[in-house]
Write a protein that holds these residues in place. Structure first.
Motif, PDB file in Angstrom:
ATOM      1  N   ASP A 111       1.154   5.173   9.662  1.00  0.00           N
ATOM      2  CA  ASP A 111      -0.076   4.407   9.497  1.00  0.00           C
ATOM      3  C   ASP A 111       0.058   3.117  10.312  1.00  0.00           C
ATOM      4  OD1 ASP A 111      -2.383   3.152   8.698  1.00  0.00           O
ATOM      5  OD2 ASP A 111      -1.752   2.853   6.624  1.00  0.00           O
ATOM      6  N   ALA A 113      -1.774   0.560  10.353  1.00  0.00           N
ATOM      7  CA  ALA A 113      -2.218  -0.623   9.602  1.00  0.00           C
ATOM      8  C   ALA A 113      -1.453  -0.750   8.291  1.00  0.00           C
ATOM      9  CB  ALA A 113      -3.714  -0.542   9.348  1.00  0.00           C
ATOM     10  N   ARG A 115       0.980  -2.659   7.307  1.00  0.00           N
ATOM     11  CA  ARG A 115       1.211  -4.026   6.820  1.00  0.00           C
ATOM     12  C   ARG A 115      -0.029  -4.584   6.138  1.00  0.00           C
ATOM     13  NH1 ARG A 115       5.950  -6.460   8.800  1.00  0.00           N
ATOM     14  NH2 ARG A 115       6.940  -5.265  10.450  1.00  0.00           N
ATOM     15  N   GLN A 116      -1.184  -4.369   6.729  1.00  0.00           N
ATOM     16  CA  GLN A 116      -2.421  -4.854   6.124  1.00  0.00           C
ATOM     17  C   GLN A 116      -2.704  -4.122   4.813  1.00  0.00           C
ATOM     18  OE1 GLN A 116      -2.116  -3.858   9.298  1.00  0.00           O
ATOM     19  NE2 GLN A 116      -2.444  -5.716  10.484  1.00  0.00           N
ATOM     20  N   THR A 117      -2.448  -2.805   4.782  1.00  0.00           N
ATOM     21  CA  THR A 117      -2.673  -2.025   3.569  1.00  0.00           C
ATOM     22  C   THR A 117      -1.772  -2.514   2.438  1.00  0.00           C
ATOM     23  OG1 THR A 117      -3.236  -0.110   4.915  1.00  0.00           O
ATOM     24  CG2 THR A 117      -2.670   0.316   2.624  1.00  0.00           C
ATOM     25  N   ALA A 119      -0.342  -5.441   2.154  1.00  0.00           N
ATOM     26  CA  ALA A 119      -0.709  -6.803   1.764  1.00  0.00           C
ATOM     27  C   ALA A 119      -1.909  -6.784   0.823  1.00  0.00           C
ATOM     28  CB  ALA A 119      -1.014  -7.640   3.004  1.00  0.00           C
ATOM     29  N   ALA A 120      -2.890  -5.944   1.103  1.00  0.00           N
ATOM     30  CA  ALA A 120      -4.066  -5.853   0.230  1.00  0.00           C
ATOM     31  C   ALA A 120      -3.689  -5.281  -1.133  1.00  0.00           C
ATOM     32  CB  ALA A 120      -5.137  -4.997   0.896  1.00  0.00           C
ATOM     33  N   GLU A 121      -2.861  -4.225  -1.153  1.00  0.00           N
ATOM     34  CA  GLU A 121      -2.435  -3.635  -2.422  1.00  0.00           C
ATOM     35  C   GLU A 121      -1.606  -4.620  -3.229  1.00  0.00           C
ATOM     36  OE1 GLU A 121      -0.414  -0.038  -1.436  1.00  0.00           O
ATOM     37  OE2 GLU A 121      -2.263   1.003  -0.878  1.00  0.00           O
ATOM     38  N   ASP A 122      -0.742  -5.382  -2.570  1.00  0.00           N
ATOM     39  CA  ASP A 122       0.080  -6.365  -3.259  1.00  0.00           C
ATOM     40  C   ASP A 122      -0.780  -7.474  -3.854  1.00  0.00           C
ATOM     41  OD1 ASP A 122       2.658  -7.501  -3.990  1.00  0.00           O
ATOM     42  OD2 ASP A 122       2.205  -9.033  -2.494  1.00  0.00           O
TER      43      ASP A 122
END
Length: 172
Positions: A111, A113, A115-117, A119-122
């Motif tokens: 994937d 993205a 890191r962005q995924t 970060a959003a889940e965290d």
């Protein structure tokens, strides 16, 4: 004030002026500021010697902002001196010894993205964990992740019990 008192006052004034003149003079070697317009010896980077290859067509195509073949690379030099492979520092360069593990990690796709995924889940996880907290504005990071944290000393003891050589650890 008598004559003796006047002499003391003049003597004290002369001494104060003499001491103040000594303190404000040239600091010599203790002055670390650059006073001249010459080069700063800490900003001069020595380069490796120029080498002309036998086949000039083997020269890489120049790229704006790219690395020069004679630019120093202290990290790669340190890795080589310590017995490592300096090519391992090249971005996106995967050493041959790690190709099997990278292939196994990529077997289900990658994937771009991630890191962005994550970060959003965290952020969503921490928001849910702190939603019912008493202090809303404070950082609740450690409380939110307390169930996921490892006890370092329990893990150390588990490895020692299994016969694994472990480094020493500071006392609890």
């Amino acid at each position: 004030m008598g004559v003796l008192g006047m002499h003391k006052a003049v003597l004290l004034t002369v001494m104060a002026v003499a001491l103040s003149a000594c303190a404000g003079g040239d600091r010599g070697l203790r002055d670390l500021r650059s006073n001249g317009g010459g080069p700063d010896e800490f900003q001069v980077n020595p380069v490796n010697p120029l080498v002309i290859p036998e086949n000039l067509s083997a020269l890489p195509t120049p790229t704006p902002g790219g690395a020069n073949r004679v630019d120093p690379n202290p990290q790669a030099d340190a890795v080589a001196i310590l017995g490592g492979n300096p090519n391992a520092l090249i971005p996106n360069g995967i050493p041959a010894s790690d190709s099997a593990i990278v292939a196994a990690a990529r077997r289900n796709g990658v994937d771009p993205a991630i890191r962005q995924t994550l970060a959003a889940e965290d952020a969503a996880f921490r928001n849910r964990a702190s939603r019912f907290g008493f202090f809303r504005g404070r950082d609740r990071y450690f409380r939110a992740y307390s169930r996921q944290a490892l006890d370092a000393y329990a893990e150390l003891q588990r490895f020692r019990n299994a016969g694994v050589a472990t480094p020493s650890a500071p006392p609890q």
